[in-house]
Design a protein around this motif. Structure first.
Motif, PDB file in Angstrom:
ATOM      1  N   GLY A  76       0.814  -1.272   0.041  1.00 18.90           N
ATOM      2  CA  GLY A  76       0.147   0.010  -0.040  1.00 18.90           C
ATOM      3  C   GLY A  76       0.844   1.347   0.141  1.00 18.90           C
ATOM      4  O   GLY A  76       0.381   2.474   0.441  1.00 18.90           O
ATOM      5  N   HIS A  77       2.190   1.207  -0.451  1.00 26.31           N
ATOM      6  CA  HIS A  77       2.905   2.597  -0.616  1.00 26.31           C
ATOM      7  C   HIS A  77       3.680   2.580  -1.962  1.00 26.31           C
ATOM      8  O   HIS A  77       4.861   2.962  -2.235  1.00 26.31           O
ATOM      9  N   GLU A  90       6.099   3.258   8.417  1.00 27.00           N
ATOM     10  CA  GLU A  90       5.053   3.518   8.850  1.00 27.00           C
ATOM     11  C   GLU A  90       3.835   2.849   9.598  1.00 27.00           C
ATOM     12  O   GLU A  90       2.752   3.275  10.063  1.00 27.00           O
ATOM     13  N   LYS A  91       4.293   1.632   9.539  1.00 29.73           N
ATOM     14  CA  LYS A  91       3.428   0.572  10.487  1.00 29.73           C
ATOM     15  C   LYS A  91       3.369   1.012  11.921  1.00 29.73           C
ATOM     16  O   LYS A  91       2.181   0.793  12.386  1.00 29.73           O
ATOM     17  N   GLN A 147       9.580   2.688   3.891  1.00 36.24           N
ATOM     18  CA  GLN A 147       8.598   3.498   3.903  1.00 36.24           C
ATOM     19  C   GLN A 147       7.671   2.892   4.876  1.00 36.24           C
ATOM     20  O   GLN A 147       6.780   3.129   5.876  1.00 36.24           O
ATOM     21  N   TRP A 201       3.114   6.283  12.159  1.00 39.48           N
ATOM     22  CA  TRP A 201       2.070   6.880  11.603  1.00 39.48           C
ATOM     23  C   TRP A 201       1.355   7.410  13.355  1.00 39.48           C
ATOM     24  O   TRP A 201       0.751   8.900  13.032  1.00 39.48           O
ATOM     25  N   LEU A 202       1.709   6.852  14.297  1.00 42.68           N
ATOM     26  CA  LEU A 202       1.043   7.252  15.422  1.00 42.68           C
ATOM     27  C   LEU A 202       1.818   8.553  15.920  1.00 42.68           C
ATOM     28  O   LEU A 202       1.118   9.502  16.682  1.00 42.68           O
ATOM     29  N   ASN A 203       3.013   8.985  15.533  1.00 42.58           N
ATOM     30  CA  ASN A 203       3.700  10.384  15.890  1.00 42.58           C
ATOM     31  C   ASN A 203       2.858  11.409  15.308  1.00 42.58           C
ATOM     32  O   ASN A 203       3.144  12.539  15.521  1.00 42.58           O
ATOM     33  N   ASN A 204       2.163  11.143  14.167  1.00 42.56           N
ATOM     34  CA  ASN A 204       1.205  12.438  13.313  1.00 42.56           C
ATOM     35  C   ASN A 204       0.112  12.792  14.056  1.00 42.56           C
ATOM     36  O   ASN A 204      -0.578  13.721  13.414  1.00 42.56           O
TER      37      ASN A 204
END
Lengths: 101, 277
Positions: free
Chosen positions: A45-46, A91-92, A87, A95-98
């Motif tokens: 998915g990237h 991002e697994k 990436q 993404w929580l950092n965003n």
């Protein structure tokens, strides 16, 4: 003397053909590797939209028997696919950092 | 392992759990508060105007343009298409509650029987195929016009997506949430990088719009497109801008993203269709 020269030309021609064939095979293998990695980015998915044109250009170069360019472009595609996979892996969790704080 | 170490590990686990497993309601509160606190002079409903809520110069131009909205012809065509009966004599109205009027605010919705998110555009096409008509291509064209007309009948109604609670709903919601916050493309940007962390700032000459309110005004008529486009068409544009490959219309990832984003805008009034640059 003439016979020696003729033999040398034949041998040289043989090696040239062999080298050319090897390069064509290498280019095809390189493109296949790029396509396999590209498929992995889709599954993850990237997928980057920069990979598809590189693979297409590499295939075109292979058809035009420009094997060096085909290898160069497919290597670039592979490198980008590898980065896209890094990436995806990153991002697994990253993404929580965003999340808004 | 001594008692202090155990206590620290427990605290760490609790804090990690609270971040990753916030409920959708908590997420929505945090999401909406982020914008209302960052822009205290803007009311929640105004975020539906996107960048025009943040940039007065751009707003003035936009309001002047809206004296004669560029989408009027396409919107009328959408109404005609919506009211044109299928070959079997039935119409779009027969497929939707309230005859398809004033329902935009409830989409996307989760279909628990099929365990999937259903967007309005998907429902429009399913209405067609259930009535032996060919499905329309997604993202633009007639489907965007029909969807725009349906959105116009909901003007002023508040977005009201049911809070995800079941296992299937939560899985779709979390997938959409993860998509929104994940960096992608060669430029390594997430939706949130532009529309949360850098909202109101400039990317080249463009002001970055707030994600709160994004789904309220779609389908949008963009001057760049010279036509209507659905929210998923806009996803494509964002993906291309960060050099990620866009996904097919109504792909699972796009539907889940639309579900998450629309739920984040719960309570904002539908104000679409709208025009954008």
């Amino acid at each position: 003397m003439k016979l020696k020269a003729l033999s040398l030309i034949i041998i040289f021609g043989f090696f040239c053909t062999l080298a050319n064939a090897t390069t064509a095979t290498d280019a095809a293998k390189s493109i296949q590797l790029a396509e396999d990695l590209w498929d992995k980015t889709k599954s993850a998915g990237h997928e980057w939209n920069t990979i598809k044109p590189l693979v297409a250009q590499a295939k075109q170069a292979l058809e035009s028997k420009d094997f060096a360019t085909a290898i160069e472009l497919s290597n670039k595609a592979s490198q980008q696919a590898e980065l896209a996979l890094i990436q995806a892996e990153h991002e697994k969790t990253n993404w929580l950092n965003n999340l808004p704080k | 392992m001594n008692l202090l170490s155990k206590a620290l590990i427990t605290l760490l686990l609790i804090s990690l759990t609270s971040v990753s497993y916030a409920t959708p309601e908590q997420d929505k509160e945090t999401f909406q508060s982020f914008y209302t606190e960052r822009f205290p002079d803007i009311s929640k409903a105004e975020f539906g105007d996107g960048v025009y809520a943040l940039d007065q110069d751009a707003r003035d131009q936009w309001e002047a343009m809206n004296d004669f909205p560029p989408y009027e012809d396409d919107l009328e065509e959408g109404e005609t298409l919506f009211n044109t009966p299928f070959t079997n004599g039935k119409s779009y109205a027969s497929c939707f509650e309230n005859d398809g009027e004033n329902i935009r605010q409830h989409y996307p919705k989760f279909d628990s029987k099929r365990n999937m998110v259903v967007t309005l555009e998907l429902a429009i096409n399913e209405c067609r195929t259930n009535n032996d008509e060919e499905p329309l291509p997604y993202k633009k064209g007639d489907i965007a016009k029909i969807s725009a007309y349906m959105a116009s009948t909901s003007e002023g109604s508040e977005i009201n997506i049911a809070t995800p609670t079941s296992k299937g709903e939560l899985a779709a919601y979390e997938a959409g949430k993860q998509y929104f916050y994940s960096k992608r493309g060669q430029l390594n940007f997430s939706c949130a990088n532009c529309h949360i962390q850098n909202v109101g700032r400039k990317a080249r000459s463009e002001t970055l719009s707030p994600a709160l309110g994004h789904p309220t005004h779609f389908p949008v008529y963009r001057m760049k497109w010279e036509s209507f486009g659905t929210l998923q068409r806009r996803f494509d544009s964002c993906n291309k801008q960060v050099r990620a490959e866009p996904l097919p219309g109504q792909s699972e990832a796009y539907r889940n993203l639309e579900y998450f984003m629309t739920y984040m805008s719960n309570g904002l009034p539908v104000n679409g269709p709208a025009s954008r640059k």
